[in-house]
Motif scaffolding. Sequence first.
Motif: not given
Length: 128
Positions: A44-48, A54-55, A68-70
């Motif tokens: 997914i698209c992750m927030k910093n 955050l990977y 969950k992975i960036e």
Amino acid sequence: MPCLSTHAYYAKYNAKKHRGIVRSVQRWLGHAFKAPAKVKVSIICMKNVDDEPLYGITYKVGKDFIIKIEKHTSLMAVLGTLLHEYAHVRTWRSDSMVGDHGDEFYLELGRIERAWDELYETLLKDVK
């Protein structure tokens, strides 16, 4: 971490092209390193966090684990993050533990990465 080619290493993660690869690695992890419960992986698209990227993150919901992975990174970075987060699953010791990077975690991550390197080398031999 070894790579099949420079292209594969730097290839931007593409869900349509790479979902099968990620699922295959997830299945391999499940067979080679038994998880204590069901593991679901989402790219997914992750927030910093505090302006730091955050990977990946792992957490527990009931008895199951969520990884969950960036997605805005390379395929190899996604796979490396999957190995890292799976080590968290394997070393999870309480319902509230998140982000523990102690000795047990790094020993498990080392075991997983060595097995991954051996698998990758075997695949490379088959490609040549």
